[in-house]
Enzyme design. Structure first.
Site, short mmCIF file in Angstrom:
data_model
loop_
_atom_site.label_atom_id
_atom_site.label_comp_id
_atom_site.label_asym_id
_atom_site.label_seq_id
_atom_site.Cartn_x
_atom_site.Cartn_y
_atom_site.Cartn_z
N GLY A 72 -36.26 33.76 5.24
CA GLY A 72 -37.06 34.26 6.50
C GLY A 72 -36.55 35.11 7.12
O GLY A 72 -37.50 36.28 7.46
N CYS A 73 -35.11 35.59 6.89
CA CYS A 73 -34.11 37.31 7.43
C CYS A 73 -34.41 37.65 6.99
O CYS A 73 -34.92 38.84 7.57
CB CYS A 73 -32.93 36.58 7.07
N THR A 74 -35.25 37.43 5.81
CA THR A 74 -35.24 39.49 4.92
C THR A 74 -36.80 39.41 5.00
O THR A 74 -37.12 40.38 5.58
CB THR A 74 -34.96 39.28 3.50
#
Length: 160
Positions: free
Chosen positions: A51-53
């Site tokens: 998700g953060c990527t």
């Protein structure tokens, strides 16, 4: 009376809490460095997670349009600078990623505390995005944002 477990959340019109944190190369970056320009400050749980990527790459892919509108971007997580450098290099990120391992800045911005994850209440980083105006005031405060589609929605909201 506010429950002790509630996070102190920021709202539009509030003064953005100042910070100075090390970037991926260990160089200090301060919110004050951005006075005179608008800046998106976003908080994310962990570098190199799916998700953060996705969220970081969305910001990267929209950076030219945001910059054209006079808006800079800063990402902040509890990760150490070495992990941030690896993340930045792997994803070719061109905006500062800042390290807040003691979570003091995350807490000051209301981006660390209780959240619901997979139906359970846990304590952790609350994915949050803020737009700080040229004078250091909060213009937009969004908590519990989705990693996917968030940047497109933000651009629509800001007409960028």
């Amino acid at each position: 009376m506010q429950d002790v477990t509630d996070n102190q959340r920021l709202s539009p019109g509030d003064t953005a809490p100042d910070f100075t944190l090390p970037d991926a190369d260990g160089k200090d970056v301060s919110l004050a460095d951005y006075r005179g320009r608008k800046v998106i400050v976003y908080f994310y749980p962990a570098a190199s997670t799916p998700g953060c990527t996705k969220q970081a790459c969305d910001f990267r892919d929209n950076l030219a349009e945001l910059d054209g509108a006079g808006i800079d971007v800063i990402g902040i997580s509890p990760d150490k600078p070495a992990k941030l450098a690896k993340f930045r290099d792997a994803e070719q990120l061109t905006f500062p990623l800042l390290s807040d391992p003691d979570r003091s800045v995350l807490t000051a911005w209301g981006a660390f505390g209780e959240k619901t994850m997979y139906g359970k209440t846990v304590t952790g980083v609350i994915r949050s995005t803020f737009l700080v105006d040229e004078t250091g005031k909060i213009e937009v405060a969004q908590y519990n944002v989705r990693a996917t589609g968030h940047v497109a929605k933000l651009r629509r909201d800001l007409s960028v």
